[in-house]
Design a protein around this motif. Structure first.
Motif, PDB file in Angstrom:
ATOM      1  N   UNK A 106       0.810  -1.220   0.000  1.00  0.00           N
ATOM      2  CA  UNK A 106       0.000   0.000   0.000  1.00  0.00           C
ATOM      3  C   UNK A 106       0.843   1.269   0.000  1.00  0.00           C
ATOM      4  N   UNK A 107       2.166   1.110   0.004  1.00  0.00           N
ATOM      5  CA  UNK A 107       3.044   2.270  -0.092  1.00  0.00           C
ATOM      6  C   UNK A 107       3.345   2.960   1.222  1.00  0.00           C
ATOM      7  N   UNK A 108       3.036   2.311   2.361  1.00  0.00           N
ATOM      8  CA  UNK A 108       3.349   2.914   3.657  1.00  0.00           C
ATOM      9  C   UNK A 108       4.849   3.067   3.861  1.00  0.00           C
ATOM     10  N   UNK A 109       5.614   2.168   3.273  1.00  0.00           N
ATOM     11  CA  UNK A 109       7.073   2.306   3.268  1.00  0.00           C
ATOM     12  C   UNK A 109       7.587   1.650   1.996  1.00  0.00           C
ATOM     13  N   UNK A 110       8.808   1.972   1.627  1.00  0.00           N
ATOM     14  CA  UNK A 110       9.414   1.463   0.396  1.00  0.00           C
ATOM     15  C   UNK A 110      10.545   0.511   0.788  1.00  0.00           C
ATOM     16  N   UNK A 111      10.353  -0.787   0.600  1.00  0.00           N
ATOM     17  CA  UNK A 111      11.367  -1.746   1.039  1.00  0.00           C
ATOM     18  C   UNK A 111      12.759  -1.461   0.491  1.00  0.00           C
ATOM     19  N   UNK A 112      12.860  -1.027  -0.762  1.00  0.00           N
ATOM     20  CA  UNK A 112      14.174  -0.800  -1.374  1.00  0.00           C
ATOM     21  C   UNK A 112      14.939   0.339  -0.719  1.00  0.00           C
ATOM     22  N   UNK A 113      14.272   1.137   0.097  1.00  0.00           N
ATOM     23  CA  UNK A 113      14.953   2.214   0.817  1.00  0.00           C
ATOM     24  C   UNK A 113      15.373   1.807   2.223  1.00  0.00           C
ATOM     25  N   UNK A 114      15.035   0.585   2.613  1.00  0.00           N
ATOM     26  CA  UNK A 114      15.384   0.080   3.934  1.00  0.00           C
ATOM     27  C   UNK A 114      16.756  -0.589   3.912  1.00  0.00           C
ATOM     28  N   UNK A 115      17.468  -0.591   5.050  1.00  0.00           N
ATOM     29  CA  UNK A 115      18.748  -1.312   5.116  1.00  0.00           C
ATOM     30  C   UNK A 115      18.523  -2.820   5.014  1.00  0.00           C
ATOM     31  N   UNK A 116      19.570  -3.543   4.662  1.00  0.00           N
ATOM     32  CA  UNK A 116      19.442  -4.989   4.451  1.00  0.00           C
ATOM     33  C   UNK A 116      18.990  -5.729   5.712  1.00  0.00           C
ATOM     34  N   UNK A 117      19.343  -5.199   6.888  1.00  0.00           N
ATOM     35  CA  UNK A 117      18.931  -5.878   8.115  1.00  0.00           C
ATOM     36  C   UNK A 117      17.426  -5.762   8.356  1.00  0.00           C
ATOM     37  N   UNK A 118      16.745  -4.915   7.597  1.00  0.00           N
ATOM     38  CA  UNK A 118      15.292  -4.841   7.668  1.00  0.00           C
ATOM     39  C   UNK A 118      14.617  -5.707   6.605  1.00  0.00           C
ATOM     40  N   UNK A 119      15.409  -6.303   5.761  1.00  0.00           N
ATOM     41  CA  UNK A 119      14.829  -7.120   4.691  1.00  0.00           C
ATOM     42  C   UNK A 119      15.145  -8.611   4.872  1.00  0.00           C
ATOM     43  N   UNK A 120      16.203  -8.920   5.576  1.00  0.00           N
ATOM     44  CA  UNK A 120      16.511 -10.293   5.967  1.00  0.00           C
ATOM     45  C   UNK A 120      16.912 -10.262   7.432  1.00  0.00           C
ATOM     46  N   UNK A 121      16.107 -10.860   8.286  1.00  0.00           N
ATOM     47  CA  UNK A 121      16.379 -10.730   9.715  1.00  0.00           C
ATOM     48  C   UNK A 121      15.912 -11.965  10.477  1.00  0.00           C
ATOM     49  N   UNK A 122      16.493 -12.125  11.662  1.00  0.00           N
ATOM     50  CA  UNK A 122      16.121 -13.218  12.550  1.00  0.00           C
ATOM     51  C   UNK A 122      14.953 -12.799  13.447  1.00  0.00           C
ATOM     52  N   UNK A 123      14.050 -13.749  13.689  1.00  0.00           N
ATOM     53  CA  UNK A 123      13.015 -13.560  14.695  1.00  0.00           C
ATOM     54  C   UNK A 123      13.534 -13.943  16.068  1.00  0.00           C
ATOM     55  N   UNK A 124      12.761 -13.660  17.114  1.00  0.00           N
ATOM     56  CA  UNK A 124      13.197 -13.929  18.488  1.00  0.00           C
ATOM     57  C   UNK A 124      13.036 -15.395  18.874  1.00  0.00           C
ATOM     58  N   UNK A 125      13.874 -15.864  19.779  1.00  0.00           N
ATOM     59  CA  UNK A 125      13.732 -17.208  20.340  1.00  0.00           C
ATOM     60  C   UNK A 125      13.839 -17.141  21.866  1.00  0.00           C
ATOM     61  N   UNK A 126      13.101 -18.024  22.539  1.00  0.00           N
ATOM     62  CA  UNK A 126      13.139 -18.117  24.000  1.00  0.00           C
ATOM     63  C   UNK A 126      13.245 -19.589  24.373  1.00  0.00           C
ATOM     64  N   UNK A 127      14.300 -19.961  25.089  1.00  0.00           N
ATOM     65  CA  UNK A 127      14.445 -21.323  25.600  1.00  0.00           C
ATOM     66  C   UNK A 127      13.526 -21.498  26.805  1.00  0.00           C
ATOM     67  N   UNK A 128      12.731 -22.565  26.791  1.00  0.00           N
ATOM     68  CA  UNK A 128      11.790 -22.830  27.873  1.00  0.00           C
ATOM     69  C   UNK A 128      12.166 -24.148  28.538  1.00  0.00           C
ATOM     70  N   UNK A 129      12.591 -24.074  29.797  1.00  0.00           N
ATOM     71  CA  UNK A 129      12.899 -25.266  30.585  1.00  0.00           C
ATOM     72  C   UNK A 129      12.031 -25.265  31.840  1.00  0.00           C
TER      73      UNK A 129
END
Length: 372
Positions: free
Chosen positions: A314-337
């Motif tokens: 919808x044009x709220x932001x332009x992906x090509x203007x974002x840094x690479x860390x905003x286009x390929x990134x890790x999600x969060x992880x939580x170890x549960x014991x």
């Protein structure tokens, strides 16, 4: 010994889900994609794009949580949950691609898609189809290392995965300590071509380097599936018997099958670890049936992946203007014991946290790193 009520019901839900999938396939998305004469680069911001999530199934708590995140996002737009179209591939890469092409054709490319490509090689033809039709797509989990969002302008918005190797290594260490540092272990993995399946096995192998008296007896794919996990564990028990002192599972669904296979042989108390942090698995950690699992916050992942594709479309932001860390990134992880499972359950499972779906990268965990 009788099958536990939860796992019996879980397997029944898997079977019903497959029936629904076959009925939906017969009734629905069989059309071939129609070419978009504008192409991916000629179309400006889209108006009210159709929103879809392409994923494996609704039988597992993990994918239900992913989709619930997508539904929460569309509701934040003032739309009903039904505005999020589910493209369920049931583990078929061919079905995944065909359904996405049909969805693009039906909506003339006016689409914002969130997608797990099912296996890594399938990501490229999916992305190419979406870009050619002028749609926008964000992916999670599976893609090849040479496929990058920035090579497709704005149409391939982002890719998120989770750095599974280290958490899987941590669960393996918990497992090996519970085994007293010696004995045989078996690994039941996901689909062989899945990135997370590869990383979770690598994590186990990394931990083995510090435990010379632990022997990896076998490692085989169970395709993320409870029933396949049960069948594979039964075959391991036949082959290795009481040499097996611990089990490393690539996800919670597989662990449920492992537990049933062990119970069928009258084996209780076998040390087992898993992955995904599903509510049932967290309860099993609290009850001592599992030593640990790993939570990847699928609700947030499902919602933010939809949000990225939609807001780019919808044009709220332009992906090509974002840094690479905003286009390929890790999600969060939580170890549960066991020591922190109760606190974790209260924070993440007893009530779903409210997320700002415009905060695209808030809980993310840095840019994806590739092995040289």
């Amino acid at each position: 010994m009788r099958m536990s009520t939860f796992i019996k019901n879980f397997i029944e839900r898997e079977t019903i889900s497959r029936r629904h999938f076959l009925l939906a396939s017969a009734a629905g998305l069989g059309a071939a994609v129609l070419p978009n004469p504008l192409g991916g680069s000629a179309r400006a911001a889209l108006t009210d794009p159709a929103i879809a999530w392409s994923y494996r199934d609704r039988a597992s708590a993990y994918w239900n949580s992913v989709v619930s995140g997508g539904e929460a996002f569309v509701e934040s737009l003032g739309k009903p949950k039904s505005a999020l179209v589910s493209l369920i591939n049931e583990g078929s890469s061919e079905k995944s691609l065909a359904d996405i092409k049909a969805f693009l054709a039906k909506n003339n490319g006016n689409c914002a898609l969130a997608c797990d490509a099912n296996d890594s090689p399938n990501a490229r033809p999916i992305v190419e189809a979406v870009a050619a039709a002028g749609g926008y797509i964000s992916t999670i989990w599976n893609k090849t290392d040479d496929l990058h969002p920035w090579d497709f302008g704005d149409n391939y918005v982002s890719h998120m995965t989770w750095s599974d190797e280290k958490p899987a290594e941590e669960t393996a260490r918990i497992l090996f300590e519970a085994m007293g540092g010696e004995g045989g272990v078996v690994h039941l993995g996901g689909i062989a071509a899945n990135n997370p399946a590869v990383e979770r096995l690598n994590g186990l192998k990394n931990a083995l380097k510090d435990f010379p008296n632990i022997e990896l007896l076998d490692a085989q794919p169970a395709d993320w599936d409870t029933q396949k996990g049960a069948a594979l564990m039964s075959s391991f028990l036949t082959r290795y018997g009481d040499r097996i002192k611990g089990v490393h599972c690539a996800n919670d669904n597989i662990a449920y099958g492992v537990i049933e296979a062990l119970r069928a042989e009258g084996i209780e108390g076998m040390p087992i670890v898993s992955y995904d942090g599903n509510p049932e698995a967290v309860q099993m950690v609290m009850d001592g049936q599992l030593l640990a699992t790993v939570f990847t916050n699928p609700h947030w992942g499902g919602g933010i992946t939809s949000a990225l594709a939609y807001h780019a479309a919808t044009g709220s932001f332009k992906p090509s203007e974002e840094p690479k860390e905003h286009r390929e990134f890790y999600g969060p992880t939580v170890l549960v014991s066991k020591k922190d499972a109760e606190e974790f359950k209260a924070k993440y499972l007893d009530s779903v946290p409210k997320y700002d779906w415009a905060d695209f990268w808030g809980p993310s965990n840095g840019q994806i790193q590739y092995r040289s």
